[in-house]
Write an enzyme that holds these catalytic residues in place. Structure first.
Site, short mmCIF file in Angstrom:
data_model
loop_
_atom_site.label_atom_id
_atom_site.label_comp_id
_atom_site.label_asym_id
_atom_site.label_seq_id
_atom_site.Cartn_x
_atom_site.Cartn_y
_atom_site.Cartn_z
N ASN A 20 -10.49 -2.56 -6.06
CA ASN A 20 -9.66 -1.55 -7.07
C ASN A 20 -10.40 -1.63 -8.29
O ASN A 20 -10.13 -0.57 -9.15
CB ASN A 20 -8.19 -2.35 -7.26
CG ASN A 20 -7.38 -2.29 -6.06
OD1 ASN A 20 -6.47 -3.07 -5.90
ND2 ASN A 20 -7.75 -1.15 -5.22
N ASP A 50 0.90 -1.09 0.14
CA ASP A 50 -0.12 0.17 0.18
C ASP A 50 0.80 1.13 0.30
O ASP A 50 1.95 1.39 0.78
CB ASP A 50 -0.81 0.25 1.25
CG ASP A 50 -1.99 0.94 1.04
OD1 ASP A 50 -2.31 1.38 0.00
OD2 ASP A 50 -2.41 1.07 2.40
C1 FPP Z 1 -1.58 0.37 -3.38
O1 FPP Z 1 -1.34 1.53 -3.62
C2 FPP Z 1 -1.30 -0.67 -4.31
C3 FPP Z 1 -2.22 -1.21 -5.49
C4 FPP Z 1 -3.38 -0.82 -5.69
C5 FPP Z 1 -1.62 -1.93 -6.24
C6 FPP Z 1 -0.19 -2.66 -6.03
C7 FPP Z 1 0.46 -2.61 -7.62
C8 FPP Z 1 1.82 -2.61 -7.57
C9 FPP Z 1 2.78 -2.70 -6.56
C10 FPP Z 1 2.64 -2.38 -8.81
C11 FPP Z 1 2.50 -3.27 -9.73
C12 FPP Z 1 2.26 -4.74 -9.34
C13 FPP Z 1 2.88 -5.76 -9.90
C14 FPP Z 1 2.67 -7.32 -9.31
C15 FPP Z 1 3.85 -5.69 -10.95
P1 FPP Z 1 -2.37 2.54 -3.57
O2 FPP Z 1 -2.73 3.04 -4.71
O3 FPP Z 1 -3.73 2.23 -2.93
O4 FPP Z 1 -1.73 3.84 -2.58
P2 FPP Z 1 -2.49 5.04 -1.57
O5 FPP Z 1 -3.12 4.31 -0.68
O6 FPP Z 1 -1.26 5.76 -1.22
O7 FPP Z 1 -3.37 5.76 -2.73
#
Ligand code: FPP
Length: 247
Positions: A73, A25
């Site tokens: 998501n 996250d």
């Molecule tokens: C949370 O950050 C992360 C995600 C929704 C997706 C995770 C994806 C990756 C790490 C990149 C690609 C994955 C792979 C397997 C190559 P957020 O967007 O919820 O962050 P925030 O809470 O700060 O908005």
């Protein structure tokens, strides 16, 4: 070799968690802090994924499960979803060789059929190319929700009862686990969440019953190998009692 790497990292190789699960996250906040587009945060997050896969494999973690895309998501803006899908495809294409060379099997859990066709194809190809590998199992949770998984398993079990394949009295904890996506895998012993939120966000609800939970304020793109190993050290120092009294 692996135990040497674990020892070099200050870890006891015989007390490593067999299964580490991670809620990655903070990509969005990482980007916002730098006045960048959220997608930039996901791109840096993908680099951290690479690091954590390597670091886990090197010290001998057997199962690593990453929450890459939740059922919730799907409610994000179309452009962000599409960027995440592209990133995932790029990651899989560029990593297939490394996964194969390092004896890592790719496993996917979640409602895969909801993902775009081209992403499904790359996922299948990578899973197929790494199917025989038994060094580490890397599971990506994609379009995954813990409650949906439990409901899916309950439905499958109800059908098995209806068809007479199992009797109602066979419906128990052990048998139930066989109907989950994670059938055959040990439950996570350690759950790590980055970016400081104290929530499990519908991740592996059934499987984390006894997991040790570690929340770090570090945003996922800033998460380092050093911090990962420190969390593992902390895990090794915790006393796990499973509801029993100390021995
Ligand atoms: C949370 O950050 C992360 C995600 C929704 C997706 C995770 C994806 C990756 C790490 C990149 C690609 C994955 C792979 C397997 C190559 P957020 O967007 O919820 O962050 P925030 O809470 O700060 O908005």
């Amino acid at each position: 070799m692996k135990s040497e790497a674990a020892e070099n990292a200050g870890l006891n190789p015989s007390k490593l968690p067999s299964h580490v699960a991670v809620i990655m996250d903070g990509n969005g906040r990482w980007a916002k802090k730098r006045v960048l587009n959220r997608v930039k945060g996901h791109e840096r997050g993908a680099d951290t994924v690479r690091m954590v896969v390597r670091a886990s494999r090197e010290i001998g973690i057997r199962y690593l499960t990453l929450y890459a895309f939740s059922t919730e998501n799907w409610q994000r803006p179309e452009t962000e979803i599409s960027a995440l899908m592209t990133l995932l495809k790029r990651f899989l294409t560029s990593e297939t060789r490394e996964l194969a060379e390092n004896n890592i099997r790719l496993n996917i859990i979640g409602e895969i059929e909801r993902l775009p066709e081209d992403v499904q194809q790359v996922l299948e190809q990578t899973a197929e190319a790494t199917r025989e590998n038994d060094g580490m199992c890397l599971t990506l949770a994609l379009s995954y929700g813990g409650r949906a998984e439990i409901a899916m398993a309950a439905r499958a079990m109800a059908e098995a009862v209806k068809d007479g394949r199992i009797a109602p009295e066979d419906v128990g904890q052990e048998n139930f686990a066989k109907y989950m996506y994670t059938s055959g895998m040990p439950d996570p012993e350690l759950l790590i969440r980055t970016s400081g939120e104290f929530r499990v966000s519908n991740f592996l609800l059934w499987q984390i019953a006894y997991a040790e939970i570690f929340v770090t304020p570090t945003l996922w793109p800033d998460f380092t190998r050093e911090e990962y190993y420190n969390i593992l050290k902390n895990f090794q120092e915790r006393e796990r009692r499973f509801g029993r009294v100390p021995s």
